[in-house]
Design a protein around this motif. Structure first.
Motif, mmCIF file in Angstrom:
data_model
loop_
_atom_site.group_PDB
_atom_site.id
_atom_site.type_symbol
_atom_site.label_atom_id
_atom_site.label_comp_id
_atom_site.label_asym_id
_atom_site.label_seq_id
_atom_site.Cartn_x
_atom_site.Cartn_y
_atom_site.Cartn_z
ATOM 1 N N ALA A 104 -14.330 13.660 91.013
ATOM 2 C CA ALA A 104 -13.565 14.204 90.848
ATOM 3 C C ALA A 104 -13.185 14.580 89.348
ATOM 4 N N LEU A 105 -12.865 13.650 88.559
ATOM 5 C CA LEU A 105 -12.473 13.845 87.124
ATOM 6 C C LEU A 105 -13.313 14.829 86.611
ATOM 7 N N LEU A 106 -14.531 14.353 87.070
ATOM 8 C CA LEU A 106 -16.165 15.896 86.699
ATOM 9 C C LEU A 106 -15.926 16.943 86.726
ATOM 10 N N GLY A 107 -15.744 17.154 88.211
ATOM 11 C CA GLY A 107 -15.303 18.083 88.671
ATOM 12 C C GLY A 107 -13.716 19.268 88.264
ATOM 13 N N GLN A 108 -13.433 18.345 87.553
ATOM 14 C CA GLN A 108 -11.954 19.089 87.019
ATOM 15 C C GLN A 108 -12.259 19.286 85.565
ATOM 16 N N VAL A 109 -12.607 18.448 84.954
ATOM 17 C CA VAL A 109 -13.476 19.127 84.070
ATOM 18 C C VAL A 109 -14.332 20.231 83.869
ATOM 19 N N PHE A 280 -13.508 17.809 93.448
ATOM 20 C CA PHE A 280 -14.608 17.485 93.852
ATOM 21 C C PHE A 280 -15.723 17.116 92.720
ATOM 22 N N GLY A 281 -16.959 17.527 92.787
ATOM 23 C CA GLY A 281 -17.953 16.934 91.560
ATOM 24 C C GLY A 281 -18.126 18.082 90.685
#
Length: 390
Positions: A104-109, A280-281
């Motif tokens: 999720a963090l990857l997707g937020q970035v 989400f990724g």
């Protein structure tokens, strides 16, 4: 090739701002969590060497993953195109797992980088990613298991007045033990909506198959637009069996953090897929689910911080829907300088560059609404050094 693939980022600063939670319109509870009396948002801000800033909602409680995996690559990607360095970001979280917070963090970035790139191009993000319309259909969401019948009536009337033709309510009252009350509440709402509005129900995974069919036998399968997460989201064998035994479209996907799971969900018989862009990724993975829905003629919808993620649905079929959980989301809108407007059952996206939501930081800082801020500068973040020890 996606427009962003050739972008080169020279990131100088990243910050996370945590905003003061706002009171919900109605305290909100579902089958397995709550009641929630307030709701908040944290925003990641990524700034490049030219002063452009990209933003997105972000988890604020997993900074160790950001600091260990993602930031060392993000800050030291000079000269690399997005197509070259994003795979490095992706594989940096491998040992953290692709099914949880790291993905999720990857997707937020990734969303923040898309916002930054669209702003540099002077385009609304929906146009930057290829969207050809500025409206998306919504469905109304709410109906907490703690709502009185009068509170249900008030919320349904609000959505009807806004031209919304589908309403999703929570069931699984008292941690799934009060099916009789769920039946009464859904029947009451169906009387209110009549032919003007479809009704979907969300069980938040609490029931067994037996309880699902007790409920369906009382309500009637033709009365429901869809049945969301009726049993545990990881019980794929039971999900498949349930889909074989009911004609009601079954919806899953909100608990997933990667697109890789969704073909299996479709193979289990799920007819309604629900990737949540802000959990989400990455945008590419969301688009993979979008394309899966198009290829297999499945319903697509997305929730989460839906005012933010509405831009993605402009690239999908017009039957795709964005969830609007009014009780929680409406209060946050006082923080927004720019946001989509709701008219005739659709979100209308603004033509401003970047994401369709922009925080009014002048107001938030002046009124002390930023309760915490974390800052990382390029010179303070070392290059990536993968950790392989426990």
């Amino acid at each position: 090739m996606n427009k962003i693939d050739q972008e080169i980022f020279n990131i100088q600063k990243v910050s996370i701002r945590v905003l003061e939670p706002v009171a919900n319109i109605t305290p909100f509870q579902d089958a397995t969590m709550g009641p929630f009396s307030s709701f908040g948002i944290s925003v990641i801000r990524i700034e490049d060497a030219e002063g452009f800033v990209g933003e997105a909602p972000v988890y604020n409680s997993y900074t160790n993953i950001l600091e260990t995996c993602i930031f060392p690559i993000l800050f030291h990607c000079e000269g690399l195109t997005y197509a070259e360095f994003f795979p490095k970001l992706y594989w940096s979280i491998r040992n953290e797992g692709f099914k949880g917070a790291a993905s999720a963090l990857l997707g937020q970035v990734d969303m923040a980088l898309h916002d930054l790139a669209a702003k540099r191009s002077g385009l609304p993000l929906y146009r930057y990613i290829g969207g050809d319309r500025n409206t998306v259909k919504i469905y109304g969401s709410g109906g907490g298991t703690n709502y009185t019948l009068q509170e249900l009536e008030k919320e349904v009337a609000l959505f009807l007045d806004a031209g919304v033709d589908c309403y999703k309510m929570k069931i699984g009252k008292d941690f799934g033990t009060n099916v009789a009350a769920d039946i009464e509440r859904v029947k009451h709402v169906r009387k209110l909506t009549g032919k003007d509005m479809r009704v979907a129900v969300d069980v938040n995974q609490i029931w067994s198959c037996g309880e699902v069919f007790r409920f369906l036998d009382a309500i009637g399968e033709d009365e429901l637009a869809w049945l969301e997460e009726p049993i545990h989201s990881a019980a794929y064998d039971q999900i498949e069996e349930l889909c074989k035994r009911t004609s009601v479209p079954v919806a899953y996907g909100e608990s997933e953090r990667t697109s890789k799971i969704f073909p299996m969900l479709a193979n289990c018989g799920i007819q309604h897929l629900q990737p949540v862009p802000t959990q989400f990724g990455g945008i590419k993975e969301w688009m993979e689910v979008r394309d899966l829905c198009a290829d297999r003629n499945l319903q697509l919808s997305s929730g989460g911080y839906s005012l933010y993620s509405s831009f993605l649905m402009t690239t999908a079929k017009e039957t795709g829907m964005i969830e609007y959980l009014y009780s929680l989301m409406y209060g946050l809108e006082k923080y927004f300088l720019i946001r989509p407007s709701l008219e005739k059952g659709h979100f209308h996206l603004p033509e401003s560059d970047g994401l369709p939501v922009r925080i009014d930081w002048e107001y938030c800082l002046k009124e002390n609404k930023v309760v915490r801020e974390l800052v990382w500068l390029k010179q303070d973040v070392p290059g990536y050094n993968p950790l392989v020890s426990m």
